[in-house]
Design a protein around this motif. Structure first.
Motif: not given
Length: 102
Positions: A32-50
Motif C-alpha cells: 500500500k505504501a509503495a503504491a501511494d509513493k508511486e502515486r505521489y511521485e507521478t502527481d509531483l512530476a505533473e505538479y512541477k510542470k504546471s
C-alpha cells in the motif's frame, strides 16, 4: 478500556501491533505504501510542470538566494509545502497506513 490515552500510549499500542504482525501481513501494508509513493511521485512530476509548480519553484529559488552564502543551514530546504489546490498530497508510509486502519 481507558479512552483517554495519551498520543504516546496510542502510538505504543499501534507499534506493538506493527512489530507483532507476520511478514506476510506487513507485506500488505508495504505494498500500500509503495503504491501511494508511486502515486505521489507521478502527481509531483505533473505538479512541477504546471504553472503553479513552476511559480512555486521560482519562489523557492528566490528565497534560497536570500540566505547568506556563509550560512551552513538552508532554512528553506525541504520545509516549504507546495501551495495551490493542485499540489500533490504526500505519500504515507506502510506503518501510517496500518495505523490509520488499526
Amino acid at each position: 478500556e481507558d479512552l483517554q490515552l495519551k498520543a504516546t500510549e496510542i502510538t505504543s499500542v499501534v507499534k506493538g501491533g506493527w512489530h507483532g504482525m507476520s511478514a506476510q501481513d506487513r507485506d500488505y501494508w508495504n505494498k500500500k505504501a509503495a503504491a501511494d509513493k508511486e502515486r505521489y511521485e507521478t502527481d509531483l512530476a505533473e505538479y512541477k510542470k504546471s504553472d503553479l509548480g513552476v511559480a512555486w519553484q521560482a519562489r523557492l529559488d528566490r528565497e534560497r538566494k536570500q540566505v547568506t552564502s556563509d550560512s551552513t543551514f538552508d532554512i528553506y530546504a525541504g520545509t516549504k509545502k507546495a501551495e495551490g489546490t493542485n499540489a500533490p498530497k504526500p505519500f504515507v508510509s506502510a506503518f501510517m497506513h496500518y495505523d490509520a486502519y488499526a
